[in-house]
Write a protein that holds these residues in place. Sequence first.
Motif, PDB file in Angstrom:
ATOM      1  N   ILE A  50     -29.335  20.682 -72.101  1.00 18.22           N
ATOM      2  CA  ILE A  50     -28.640  21.910 -71.716  1.00 18.22           C
ATOM      3  C   ILE A  50     -28.888  23.029 -72.740  1.00 18.22           C
ATOM      4  CG2 ILE A  50     -26.860  21.010 -70.184  1.00 18.22           C
ATOM      5  CD1 ILE A  50     -25.046  20.649 -72.568  1.00 18.22           C
ATOM      6  N   PRO A  51     -30.161  23.467 -72.849  1.00 20.55           N
ATOM      7  CA  PRO A  51     -30.429  24.634 -73.687  1.00 20.55           C
ATOM      8  C   PRO A  51     -29.813  25.876 -73.043  1.00 20.55           C
ATOM      9  CG  PRO A  51     -32.354  24.128 -72.376  1.00 20.55           C
ATOM     10  CD  PRO A  51     -31.362  23.021 -72.130  1.00 20.55           C
ATOM     11  N   LYS A  52     -29.530  26.889 -73.858  1.00 17.46           N
ATOM     12  CA  LYS A  52     -28.966  28.126 -73.326  1.00 17.46           C
ATOM     13  C   LYS A  52     -29.952  29.263 -73.523  1.00 17.46           C
ATOM     14  CE  LYS A  52     -26.926  31.083 -75.494  1.00 17.46           C
ATOM     15  NZ  LYS A  52     -27.313  32.420 -76.068  1.00 17.46           N
ATOM     16  N   SER A  53     -30.224  30.005 -72.458  1.00 19.30           N
ATOM     17  CA  SER A  53     -30.991  31.239 -72.565  1.00 19.30           C
ATOM     18  C   SER A  53     -30.550  32.167 -71.454  1.00 19.30           C
ATOM     19  CB  SER A  53     -32.495  30.969 -72.466  1.00 19.30           C
ATOM     20  OG  SER A  53     -33.205  32.200 -72.531  1.00 19.30           O
ATOM     21  N   PHE A  54     -30.443  33.449 -71.783  1.00 17.33           N
ATOM     22  CA  PHE A  54     -30.143  34.460 -70.779  1.00 17.33           C
ATOM     23  C   PHE A  54     -31.390  35.286 -70.471  1.00 17.33           C
ATOM     24  CE2 PHE A  54     -25.331  34.707 -71.961  1.00 17.33           C
ATOM     25  CZ  PHE A  54     -25.153  33.447 -71.414  1.00 17.33           C
ATOM     26  N   ASN A  55     -32.548  34.799 -70.928  1.00 19.01           N
ATOM     27  CA  ASN A  55     -33.828  35.467 -70.688  1.00 19.01           C
ATOM     28  C   ASN A  55     -34.589  34.696 -69.612  1.00 19.01           C
ATOM     29  OD1 ASN A  55     -36.885  35.561 -71.231  1.00 19.01           O
ATOM     30  ND2 ASN A  55     -36.148  37.340 -72.392  1.00 19.01           N
ATOM     31  N   LYS A  56     -34.916  35.373 -68.499  1.00 22.31           N
ATOM     32  CA  LYS A  56     -35.503  34.663 -67.367  1.00 22.31           C
ATOM     33  C   LYS A  56     -36.858  34.053 -67.716  1.00 22.31           C
ATOM     34  CE  LYS A  56     -35.951  34.945 -62.352  1.00 22.31           C
ATOM     35  NZ  LYS A  56     -35.780  35.805 -61.152  1.00 22.31           N
ATOM     36  N   GLY A  57     -37.624  34.738 -68.555  1.00 24.02           N
ATOM     37  CA  GLY A  57     -38.917  34.195 -68.957  1.00 24.02           C
ATOM     38  C   GLY A  57     -38.766  32.895 -69.713  1.00 24.02           C
ATOM     39  N   ARG A  58     -37.802  32.837 -70.629  1.00 25.83           N
ATOM     40  CA  ARG A  58     -37.571  31.608 -71.391  1.00 25.83           C
ATOM     41  C   ARG A  58     -36.955  30.527 -70.505  1.00 25.83           C
ATOM     42  NH1 ARG A  58     -36.609  35.257 -75.748  1.00 25.83           N
ATOM     43  NH2 ARG A  58     -34.348  35.314 -75.375  1.00 25.83           N
TER      44      ARG A  58
ATOM     45  N   GLU B 108     -20.432  40.351 -65.940  1.00 25.64           N
ATOM     46  CA  GLU B 108     -21.592  40.756 -65.136  1.00 25.64           C
ATOM     47  C   GLU B 108     -22.889  40.242 -65.747  1.00 25.64           C
ATOM     48  OE1 GLU B 108     -23.305  42.819 -61.774  1.00 25.64           O
ATOM     49  OE2 GLU B 108     -21.279  42.126 -62.281  1.00 25.64           O
ATOM     50  N   ASP B 109     -23.022  40.316 -67.082  1.00 27.22           N
ATOM     51  CA  ASP B 109     -24.226  39.828 -67.757  1.00 27.22           C
ATOM     52  C   ASP B 109     -24.362  38.314 -67.596  1.00 27.22           C
ATOM     53  OD1 ASP B 109     -24.595  42.424 -68.501  1.00 27.22           O
ATOM     54  OD2 ASP B 109     -24.144  42.122 -70.633  1.00 27.22           O
ATOM     55  N   LEU B 110     -23.245  37.608 -67.750  1.00 23.82           N
ATOM     56  CA  LEU B 110     -23.271  36.160 -67.599  1.00 23.82           C
ATOM     57  C   LEU B 110     -23.629  35.770 -66.171  1.00 23.82           C
ATOM     58  CD1 LEU B 110     -22.771  33.328 -68.714  1.00 23.82           C
ATOM     59  CD2 LEU B 110     -20.332  33.646 -68.261  1.00 23.82           C
ATOM     60  N   LYS B 111     -23.023  36.452 -65.205  1.00 26.16           N
ATOM     61  CA  LYS B 111     -23.313  36.183 -63.794  1.00 26.16           C
ATOM     62  C   LYS B 111     -24.800  36.355 -63.514  1.00 26.16           C
ATOM     63  CE  LYS B 111     -23.462  39.277 -60.787  1.00 26.16           C
ATOM     64  NZ  LYS B 111     -23.231  40.419 -59.883  1.00 26.16           N
ATOM     65  N   ASN B 112     -25.383  37.457 -63.990  1.00 21.21           N
ATOM     66  CA  ASN B 112     -26.798  37.721 -63.715  1.00 21.21           C
ATOM     67  C   ASN B 112     -27.699  36.674 -64.356  1.00 21.21           C
ATOM     68  OD1 ASN B 112     -26.259  40.011 -62.183  1.00 21.21           O
ATOM     69  ND2 ASN B 112     -26.337  41.385 -63.960  1.00 21.21           N
ATOM     70  N   ALA B 113     -27.337  36.223 -65.559  1.00 20.69           N
ATOM     71  CA  ALA B 113     -28.132  35.186 -66.223  1.00 20.69           C
ATOM     72  C   ALA B 113     -28.084  33.881 -65.434  1.00 20.69           C
ATOM     73  CB  ALA B 113     -27.623  34.969 -67.647  1.00 20.69           C
ATOM     74  N   ILE B 114     -26.926  33.540 -64.894  1.00 24.87           N
ATOM     75  CA  ILE B 114     -26.790  32.301 -64.119  1.00 24.87           C
ATOM     76  C   ILE B 114     -27.554  32.411 -62.802  1.00 24.87           C
ATOM     77  CG2 ILE B 114     -25.131  30.846 -62.880  1.00 24.87           C
ATOM     78  CD1 ILE B 114     -23.129  31.593 -65.163  1.00 24.87           C
ATOM     79  N   LEU B 115     -27.501  33.568 -62.164  1.00 23.23           N
ATOM     80  CA  LEU B 115     -28.264  33.769 -60.932  1.00 23.23           C
ATOM     81  C   LEU B 115     -29.765  33.678 -61.207  1.00 23.23           C
ATOM     82  CD1 LEU B 115     -26.230  36.648 -59.232  1.00 23.23           C
ATOM     83  CD2 LEU B 115     -26.298  34.230 -58.572  1.00 23.23           C
ATOM     84  N   ASP B 116     -30.211  34.239 -62.341  1.00 25.41           N
ATOM     85  CA  ASP B 116     -31.621  34.101 -62.734  1.00 25.41           C
ATOM     86  C   ASP B 116     -31.990  32.628 -62.870  1.00 25.41           C
ATOM     87  OD1 ASP B 116     -32.128  36.810 -62.777  1.00 25.41           O
ATOM     88  OD2 ASP B 116     -31.908  37.021 -64.956  1.00 25.41           O
ATOM     89  N   ALA B 117     -31.110  31.853 -63.507  1.00 24.41           N
ATOM     90  CA  ALA B 117     -31.380  30.422 -63.701  1.00 24.41           C
ATOM     91  C   ALA B 117     -31.468  29.704 -62.364  1.00 24.41           C
ATOM     92  CB  ALA B 117     -30.297  29.797 -64.582  1.00 24.41           C
TER      93      ALA B 117
ATOM     94  N   SER C  89     -45.299  25.827 -75.813  1.00 22.88           N
ATOM     95  CA  SER C  89     -44.397  26.491 -76.749  1.00 22.88           C
ATOM     96  C   SER C  89     -43.671  25.447 -77.594  1.00 22.88           C
ATOM     97  CB  SER C  89     -43.382  27.351 -75.991  1.00 22.88           C
ATOM     98  OG  SER C  89     -42.423  26.531 -75.351  1.00 22.88           O
ATOM     99  N   VAL C  90     -43.162  25.879 -78.727  1.00 26.49           N
ATOM    100  CA  VAL C  90     -42.396  24.975 -79.585  1.00 26.49           C
ATOM    101  C   VAL C  90     -41.167  24.464 -78.835  1.00 26.49           C
ATOM    102  CG1 VAL C  90     -41.186  24.751 -81.785  1.00 26.49           C
ATOM    103  CG2 VAL C  90     -43.206  26.208 -81.627  1.00 26.49           C
ATOM    104  N   ALA C  91     -40.515  25.366 -78.086  1.00 29.19           N
ATOM    105  CA  ALA C  91     -39.337  24.959 -77.314  1.00 29.19           C
ATOM    106  C   ALA C  91     -39.705  23.887 -76.295  1.00 29.19           C
ATOM    107  CB  ALA C  91     -38.732  26.169 -76.616  1.00 29.19           C
ATOM    108  N   GLN C  92     -40.845  24.021 -75.645  1.00 24.97           N
ATOM    109  CA  GLN C  92     -41.260  23.030 -74.649  1.00 24.97           C
ATOM    110  C   GLN C  92     -41.493  21.661 -75.283  1.00 24.97           C
ATOM    111  OE1 GLN C  92     -44.568  25.244 -72.957  1.00 24.97           O
ATOM    112  NE2 GLN C  92     -43.476  25.478 -71.018  1.00 24.97           N
TER     113      GLN C  92
ATOM    114  N   ASN D  73     -38.582  26.941 -70.316  1.00 30.09           N
ATOM    115  CA  ASN D  73     -37.820  25.723 -70.593  1.00 30.09           C
ATOM    116  C   ASN D  73     -37.855  24.747 -69.424  1.00 30.09           C
ATOM    117  OD1 ASN D  73     -37.125  26.859 -73.045  1.00 30.09           O
ATOM    118  ND2 ASN D  73     -35.035  27.375 -72.458  1.00 30.09           N
ATOM    119  N   PHE D  74     -38.011  25.282 -68.204  1.00 22.07           N
ATOM    120  CA  PHE D  74     -38.011  24.450 -67.005  1.00 22.07           C
ATOM    121  C   PHE D  74     -39.357  23.765 -66.781  1.00 22.07           C
ATOM    122  CE2 PHE D  74     -37.189  23.629 -62.440  1.00 22.07           C
ATOM    123  CZ  PHE D  74     -35.882  23.205 -62.522  1.00 22.07           C
ATOM    124  N   ALA D  75     -40.412  24.309 -67.423  1.00 18.92           N
ATOM    125  CA  ALA D  75     -41.780  23.834 -67.150  1.00 18.92           C
ATOM    126  C   ALA D  75     -42.177  22.697 -68.085  1.00 18.92           C
ATOM    127  CB  ALA D  75     -42.761  25.001 -67.262  1.00 18.92           C
ATOM    128  N   ILE D  76     -41.428  21.594 -68.036  1.00 16.14           N
ATOM    129  CA  ILE D  76     -41.727  20.465 -68.930  1.00 16.14           C
ATOM    130  C   ILE D  76     -41.927  19.166 -68.157  1.00 16.14           C
ATOM    131  CG2 ILE D  76     -40.467  21.497 -70.867  1.00 16.14           C
ATOM    132  CD1 ILE D  76     -38.218  19.433 -70.258  1.00 16.14           C
TER     133      ILE D  76
END
Length: 396
Positions: free
Chosen positions: A336-344, A110-119, A319-322, A348-351
């Motif tokens: 293919i960075p991995k994050s389950f945090n929608k803010g991150r 369920e956690d993985l599914k929600n993270a993928i839907l957020d992405a 950000s350093v990540a960006q 990560n997408f804003a580059i």
Amino acid sequence: MGGEETKGVADAIDVPHQTEEMGSAEAVRSMGGNTLVKVVIGEKVKEAVPTKEEKCDTQVEPQPQEGVAQIEKEDNDQRFGSQPTVTLNSGRKIPLLGTGTASFPIPPIEDLKNAILDAMEVGYRHFDSAALYQSEEGLGVAIAEALEKGLIKSRDELFITTKLWCNNACPERVLPAIRESLRKLKLEYVDLYLIHFPVRLKEGILDTTCEKDDILPLDMKSTWEAMEEVHKLGLAKSIGVSNFTCKKLTDLLAHAKIPPAVNQVEMHPVWQQKKLRDFCSDKGIHVSAYSPLGAKEWGFDVVLGNALINDIAHAKGKSVAQIALRWGFEQGVSLIPKSFNKGRLKQNFAILDWQLTEEELQKIGTIPQKRIATMPEFIFPDGMFKSPEEFWDGEM
């Protein structure tokens, strides 16, 4: 790469709405970010369209029409939205911005599914999975729910990668392995199927926890022939490898009828893989970068903690990540960075709407290099791989 005009179909980067007019041609950002590759309208372009010799025998993609350059939109080009893509040597397109699904300990479905839907809500369409990660089932549930909710209109809008684990790295187990992955994903095909490591393990070894006697000789020729059969059957639109060195790629290419479309490897500003990227560029193999921000789960923070990258981020208001991701993007690799945090995920997408300067790129080029993922799990002083240098063919 790095400002030089590169070779091979995988070097033609399709970046929507980022072209510059050049008379009767258009300029498209190349691997290095600053070089412009001339795409002449009304002629076939070798850099953008694979030659007959470069296409594999089983290629079923429609041939580009005479007089249409690859930079122009194909009917299915919009399925990834406004994402920049690269055309692989298989003729398929891969989005340059993806997200990983590996997390240890393994999260609930369920956690993985929600993270993928957020992405997906953020805009990601490229998802990287593997039998090892035990994330295929969660990804499959997320895809089904995304279709049901209308987040995506069809499965064709997604680019899905999964990988053959080492316990199935023998010719008779490849087809059963991909079919099991497809069952978990609830899909008829994946866009990319990779050999996870150039290693074979005993059948019962489901992760990297192994003893020296669990590592068996790998028949790469026959195993790759089985991967080619996966492609011919349409179970994977493209096939490739992961964690292959220049030497291992050379050995594979010596007998491959279908060359690998992708080599997925560790790559970030602290392990830039210049030699390997140059080799892959010359052979028309696309490089995909895992751990493009380093890997905290391995106990290292060598990328996000790097002082020079932090200085550039502070001066640029990013950000350093960006900064790390934008550097990789400007090398022409898929990330293919991995994050389950929608803010991150959003960060990560804003580059896409800014660039590193030539001075900043040169500074990043001076960072001392260090491979993080040395894979000590496969190293035994009296085993098949006696040292990290041996395992990685000296590419340390």
